[in-house]
Design a protein around this motif. Structure first.
Motif, PDB file in Angstrom:
ATOM      1  N   TYR A  35      -0.831 -17.100   1.813  1.00 16.03           N
ATOM      2  CA  TYR A  35       0.552 -16.694   2.054  1.00 16.03           C
ATOM      3  C   TYR A  35       0.852 -16.859   3.542  1.00 16.03           C
ATOM      4  CZ  TYR A  35      -0.663 -14.581  -2.380  1.00 16.03           C
ATOM      5  OH  TYR A  35      -1.125 -14.376  -3.650  1.00 16.03           O
ATOM      6  N   PRO A  36       1.081 -18.095   3.988  1.00 24.85           N
ATOM      7  CA  PRO A  36       1.310 -18.358   5.414  1.00 24.85           C
ATOM      8  C   PRO A  36       2.448 -17.501   5.973  1.00 24.85           C
ATOM      9  CG  PRO A  36       1.102 -20.410   4.201  1.00 24.85           C
ATOM     10  CD  PRO A  36       1.171 -19.309   3.177  1.00 24.85           C
ATOM     11  N   GLY A  37       2.217 -17.002   7.169  1.00 25.16           N
ATOM     12  CA  GLY A  37       3.231 -16.197   7.836  1.00 25.16           C
ATOM     13  C   GLY A  37       3.184 -14.724   7.505  1.00 25.16           C
ATOM     14  N   VAL A  38       2.304 -14.328   6.602  1.00 26.57           N
ATOM     15  CA  VAL A  38       2.217 -12.918   6.240  1.00 26.57           C
ATOM     16  C   VAL A  38       1.686 -12.127   7.434  1.00 26.57           C
ATOM     17  CG1 VAL A  38      -0.122 -12.997   5.272  1.00 26.57           C
ATOM     18  CG2 VAL A  38       1.483 -11.285   4.474  1.00 26.57           C
ATOM     19  N   SER A  39       2.273 -10.974   7.654  1.00 29.03           N
ATOM     20  CA  SER A  39       1.863 -10.108   8.756  1.00 29.03           C
ATOM     21  C   SER A  39       1.288  -8.821   8.180  1.00 29.03           C
ATOM     22  CB  SER A  39       3.065  -9.799   9.644  1.00 29.03           C
ATOM     23  OG  SER A  39       2.712  -8.878  10.626  1.00 29.03           O
ATOM     24  N   ILE A  40       0.071  -8.490   8.576  1.00 29.41           N
ATOM     25  CA  ILE A  40      -0.608  -7.310   8.064  1.00 29.41           C
ATOM     26  C   ILE A  40      -1.047  -6.464   9.244  1.00 29.41           C
ATOM     27  CG2 ILE A  40      -2.557  -6.483   6.699  1.00 29.41           C
ATOM     28  CD1 ILE A  40      -2.559  -9.365   5.449  1.00 29.41           C
ATOM     29  N   SER A  41      -0.675  -5.188   9.211  1.00 30.91           N
ATOM     30  CA  SER A  41      -1.110  -4.306  10.299  1.00 30.91           C
ATOM     31  C   SER A  41      -2.494  -3.764   9.976  1.00 30.91           C
ATOM     32  CB  SER A  41      -0.125  -3.148  10.474  1.00 30.91           C
ATOM     33  OG  SER A  41      -0.135  -2.315   9.340  1.00 30.91           O
ATOM     34  N   ASP A  42      -3.282  -3.567  11.004  1.00 30.90           N
ATOM     35  CA  ASP A  42      -4.622  -3.023  10.842  1.00 30.90           C
ATOM     36  C   ASP A  42      -4.630  -1.610  11.386  1.00 30.90           C
ATOM     37  OD1 ASP A  42      -7.270  -2.405  10.672  1.00 30.90           O
ATOM     38  OD2 ASP A  42      -7.984  -4.065  11.891  1.00 30.90           O
ATOM     39  N   ASP A  43      -4.549  -0.638  10.469  1.00 28.41           N
ATOM     40  CA  ASP A  43      -4.539   0.759  10.874  1.00 28.41           C
ATOM     41  C   ASP A  43      -5.942   1.320  11.065  1.00 28.41           C
ATOM     42  OD1 ASP A  43      -1.783   0.785  10.802  1.00 28.41           O
ATOM     43  OD2 ASP A  43      -1.708   1.444   8.731  1.00 28.41           O
ATOM     44  N   ASN A  44      -6.949   0.502  10.795  1.00 27.72           N
ATOM     45  CA  ASN A  44      -8.339   0.898  10.962  1.00 27.72           C
ATOM     46  C   ASN A  44      -8.682   2.157  10.159  1.00 27.72           C
ATOM     47  OD1 ASN A  44     -10.898   0.417  11.906  1.00 27.72           O
ATOM     48  ND2 ASN A  44     -10.601   1.526  13.812  1.00 27.72           N
ATOM     49  N   ASN A  45      -8.215   2.208   8.937  1.00 27.66           N
ATOM     50  CA  ASN A  45      -8.508   3.307   8.035  1.00 27.66           C
ATOM     51  C   ASN A  45      -9.677   2.941   7.139  1.00 27.66           C
ATOM     52  OD1 ASN A  45      -6.265   4.904   8.888  1.00 27.66           O
ATOM     53  ND2 ASN A  45      -4.925   3.587   7.665  1.00 27.66           N
ATOM     54  N   LEU A  46      -9.981   3.825   6.207  1.00 21.67           N
ATOM     55  CA  LEU A  46     -11.011   3.536   5.208  1.00 21.67           C
ATOM     56  C   LEU A  46     -10.471   2.647   4.102  1.00 21.67           C
ATOM     57  CD1 LEU A  46     -12.626   7.070   4.866  1.00 21.67           C
ATOM     58  CD2 LEU A  46     -13.524   5.089   6.108  1.00 21.67           C
ATOM     59  N   GLY A  47      -9.147   2.647   3.954  1.00 23.47           N
ATOM     60  CA  GLY A  47      -8.527   1.839   2.918  1.00 23.47           C
ATOM     61  C   GLY A  47      -7.050   1.694   3.179  1.00 23.47           C
ATOM     62  N   GLU A  48      -6.435   0.858   2.358  1.00 23.14           N
ATOM     63  CA  GLU A  48      -5.016   0.556   2.547  1.00 23.14           C
ATOM     64  C   GLU A  48      -4.455   0.020   1.236  1.00 23.14           C
ATOM     65  OE1 GLU A  48      -2.587  -1.729   6.096  1.00 23.14           O
ATOM     66  OE2 GLU A  48      -4.621  -2.346   5.641  1.00 23.14           O
ATOM     67  N   SER A  49      -3.175   0.262   1.015  1.00 22.81           N
ATOM     68  CA  SER A  49      -2.483  -0.265  -0.152  1.00 22.81           C
ATOM     69  C   SER A  49      -1.128  -0.773   0.307  1.00 22.81           C
ATOM     70  CB  SER A  49      -2.305   0.843  -1.196  1.00 22.81           C
ATOM     71  OG  SER A  49      -1.545   0.385  -2.286  1.00 22.81           O
ATOM     72  N   PHE A  50      -0.842  -2.043  -0.002  1.00 23.99           N
ATOM     73  CA  PHE A  50       0.436  -2.608   0.402  1.00 23.99           C
ATOM     74  C   PHE A  50       0.785  -3.774  -0.508  1.00 23.99           C
ATOM     75  CE2 PHE A  50      -2.840  -4.682   2.906  1.00 23.99           C
ATOM     76  CZ  PHE A  50      -2.514  -6.025   2.857  1.00 23.99           C
ATOM     77  N   ILE A  51       2.009  -4.285  -0.346  1.00 29.08           N
ATOM     78  CA  ILE A  51       2.455  -5.434  -1.133  1.00 29.08           C
ATOM     79  C   ILE A  51       2.802  -6.580  -0.201  1.00 29.08           C
ATOM     80  CG2 ILE A  51       3.318  -4.134  -3.101  1.00 29.08           C
ATOM     81  CD1 ILE A  51       6.143  -4.460  -1.939  1.00 29.08           C
ATOM     82  N   ILE A  52       2.693  -7.766  -0.742  1.00 27.47           N
ATOM     83  CA  ILE A  52       3.240  -8.949  -0.090  1.00 27.47           C
ATOM     84  C   ILE A  52       4.373  -9.391  -0.997  1.00 27.47           C
ATOM     85  CG2 ILE A  52       2.809 -11.332   0.572  1.00 27.47           C
ATOM     86  CD1 ILE A  52      -0.096 -10.508   1.113  1.00 27.47           C
TER      87      ILE A  52
END
Length: 127
Positions: A35-52
């Motif tokens: 998915y070129p151009g996708v931006s994902i933040s790195d919160d440095n947690n144990l896990g994460e849930s998000f959508i593209i």
């Protein structure tokens, strides 16, 4: 270790989600290639849930876990992230969490948790 479990079915609404286990940077790279151009933040947690998404259409539901070795702690992180997914999916389908809808949420969460465990247990158990 970096593992990808794609297209895990939600079991109820014909939707699916993808679980990533391992380094956040490797997940970002994997998603960036598809998915070129996708931006994902790195919160440095144990896990994460998000959508593209694109044009208000969900392309992929992502669950990321820093690690997963079947411990109760890791299962807790998994169910925590799956609850975020559950809330987001049912809200997208018009549900509002209240006394009248909580069974829909709990059944959906149970379904996605079971399906996630089936896939994760198949490929991550030590032999």
């Amino acid at each position: 270790m970096f593992k990808v479990f794609s297209n895990i079915p939600d079991g109820i609404y014909d939707g699916c989600f993808t679980v990533f286990i391992g380094e956040h940077a490797k997940m970002e790279k994997w998603l960036g290639k598809r998915y070129p151009g996708v931006s994902i933040s790195d919160d440095n947690n144990l896990g994460e849930s998000f959508i593209i998404e694109s044009k208000d259409k969900i392309i992929v539901n992502v669950i990321w876990l820093q690690k997963y070795n079947h411990s109760l702690s890791d299962q807790g992180v998994l169910v925590h992230e799956l609850l975020h997914y559950t809330i987001r999916e049912l809200r997208h389908r018009g549900f509002i969490l209240n006394n009248g809808s909580e069974e829909a949420y709990t059944y959906f969460l149970e379904s996605v948790y079971k399906n996630a465990l089936v896939r994760l247990n198949k490929k991550t158990k030590k032999k």
